[in-house]
Write a protein that holds these residues in place. Structure first.
Motif, PDB file in Angstrom:
ATOM      1  N   ALA A 129     -19.916  -7.255  31.806  1.00 29.32           N
ATOM      2  CA  ALA A 129     -19.629  -8.491  32.540  1.00 29.32           C
ATOM      3  C   ALA A 129     -19.084  -9.535  31.574  1.00 29.32           C
ATOM      4  O   ALA A 129     -19.521  -9.632  30.430  1.00 29.32           O
ATOM      5  CB  ALA A 129     -20.898  -9.007  33.199  1.00 29.32           C
ATOM      6  N   VAL A 130     -18.115 -10.292  32.029  1.00 28.52           N
ATOM      7  CA  VAL A 130     -17.552 -11.371  31.220  1.00 28.52           C
ATOM      8  C   VAL A 130     -18.392 -12.614  31.470  1.00 28.52           C
ATOM      9  O   VAL A 130     -18.566 -13.028  32.624  1.00 28.52           O
ATOM     10  CB  VAL A 130     -16.079 -11.629  31.593  1.00 28.52           C
ATOM     11  CG1 VAL A 130     -15.521 -12.797  30.804  1.00 28.52           C
ATOM     12  CG2 VAL A 130     -15.260 -10.381  31.376  1.00 28.52           C
ATOM     13  N   PRO A 131     -18.925 -13.222  30.410  1.00 27.40           N
ATOM     14  CA  PRO A 131     -19.756 -14.407  30.618  1.00 27.40           C
ATOM     15  C   PRO A 131     -18.927 -15.576  31.147  1.00 27.40           C
ATOM     16  O   PRO A 131     -17.753 -15.716  30.818  1.00 27.40           O
ATOM     17  CB  PRO A 131     -20.314 -14.701  29.228  1.00 27.40           C
ATOM     18  CG  PRO A 131     -19.356 -14.069  28.285  1.00 27.40           C
ATOM     19  CD  PRO A 131     -18.774 -12.889  29.001  1.00 27.40           C
ATOM     20  N   SER A 132     -19.568 -16.400  31.954  1.00 34.72           N
ATOM     21  CA  SER A 132     -18.867 -17.577  32.456  1.00 34.72           C
ATOM     22  C   SER A 132     -18.827 -18.637  31.364  1.00 34.72           C
ATOM     23  O   SER A 132     -19.679 -18.677  30.483  1.00 34.72           O
ATOM     24  CB  SER A 132     -19.573 -18.121  33.695  1.00 34.72           C
ATOM     25  OG  SER A 132     -20.881 -18.508  33.361  1.00 34.72           O
ATOM     26  N   GLY A 133     -17.847 -19.488  31.431  1.00 34.45           N
ATOM     27  CA  GLY A 133     -17.722 -20.547  30.440  1.00 34.45           C
ATOM     28  C   GLY A 133     -17.295 -20.021  29.085  1.00 34.45           C
ATOM     29  O   GLY A 133     -17.828 -20.426  28.063  1.00 34.45           O
ATOM     30  N   VAL A 134     -16.329 -19.104  29.046  1.00 34.19           N
ATOM     31  CA  VAL A 134     -15.849 -18.564  27.789  1.00 34.19           C
ATOM     32  C   VAL A 134     -15.191 -19.696  27.004  1.00 34.19           C
ATOM     33  O   VAL A 134     -14.383 -20.449  27.548  1.00 34.19           O
ATOM     34  CB  VAL A 134     -14.844 -17.416  28.056  1.00 34.19           C
ATOM     35  CG1 VAL A 134     -14.262 -16.894  26.761  1.00 34.19           C
ATOM     36  CG2 VAL A 134     -15.514 -16.304  28.821  1.00 34.19           C
ATOM     37  N   SER A 136     -12.826 -22.008  24.660  1.00 31.54           N
ATOM     38  CA  SER A 136     -11.369 -22.029  24.533  1.00 31.54           C
ATOM     39  C   SER A 136     -10.919 -21.524  23.167  1.00 31.54           C
ATOM     40  O   SER A 136      -9.734 -21.277  22.964  1.00 31.54           O
ATOM     41  CB  SER A 136     -10.852 -23.449  24.755  1.00 31.54           C
ATOM     42  OG  SER A 136     -11.388 -24.320  23.774  1.00 31.54           O
TER      43      SER A 136
END
Length: 179
Positions: A129-134, A136
């Motif tokens: 799963a890709v974490p939210s709030g990656v 910038s």
């Protein structure tokens, strides 16, 4: 006045941009292999499910034909059951062709002979799963963005080289001799 120093800096920036382009090409190839692999595995699951459905359709076709023979239904129902069975069979064939195409593409991407490259059937791997709030900061690590930034730095150094061409040049020559 920095003309030569800026010219050297420009060439270093262009070399770094080329290295980032290479990294981007490698990353793009890996992404394409991953995309094709996951598509192939999902096709494996879909083919498995349709094969199970084909067996059910064949059983249904047999039952409907028995009902037609017993006179409890019409031949239209038998034709409909046969049509549904053949539709599933055609869909399986289409998916197997697509699977072969993906398998050949993966073979080419990994540098194998695509006519002999084979992957055994398996299920879809679990993807992380890709974490939210990656953050910038990940954008700055992308190879294509880095290459563009290095090309911008090279263009900036090119401006400095051009300005240096308008400034006076000092050339020292020496000559010697004896008599």
């Amino acid at each position: 006045w920095g003309r030569i120093r800026r010219g050297i800096s420009q060439e270093y920036a262009l070399a770094e941009a080329t290295a980032a382009d290479y990294e981007f090409a490698v990353l793009s190839t890996r992404a394409e292999v991953t995309r094709n692999y996951i598509s192939l595995r999902s096709l494996d699951d879909e083919i498995r499910l349709l094969s199970e459905a084909l067996e059910l359709r064949k059983e249904n076709e047999t039952l409907v034909q028995a009902r037609v023979n017993a006179g409890s239904t019409t031949a239209i129902d038998s034709s409909r059951a046969t049509s549904q069975t053949e539709t599933v069979r055609a869909e399986i064939h289409r998916l197997k062709q697509r699977r072969d195409e993906l398998e050949n593409a993966i073979g080419v991407l990994v540098g194998e002979n695509s006519s002999t490259f084979r992957l055994v059937r398996a299920s879809i791997p679990r993807t992380p799963a890709v974490p939210s709030g990656v953050p910038s900061d990940l954008l700055r690590r992308r190879a294509d963005v880095l290459a563009s930034e290095r090309r911008l730095a090279a263009a900036s150094e090119a401006i400095g080289v051009t300005i240096g061409k308008y400034l006076p040049r000092v050339t020292l020559n020496a000559a010697g001799g004896y008599a």
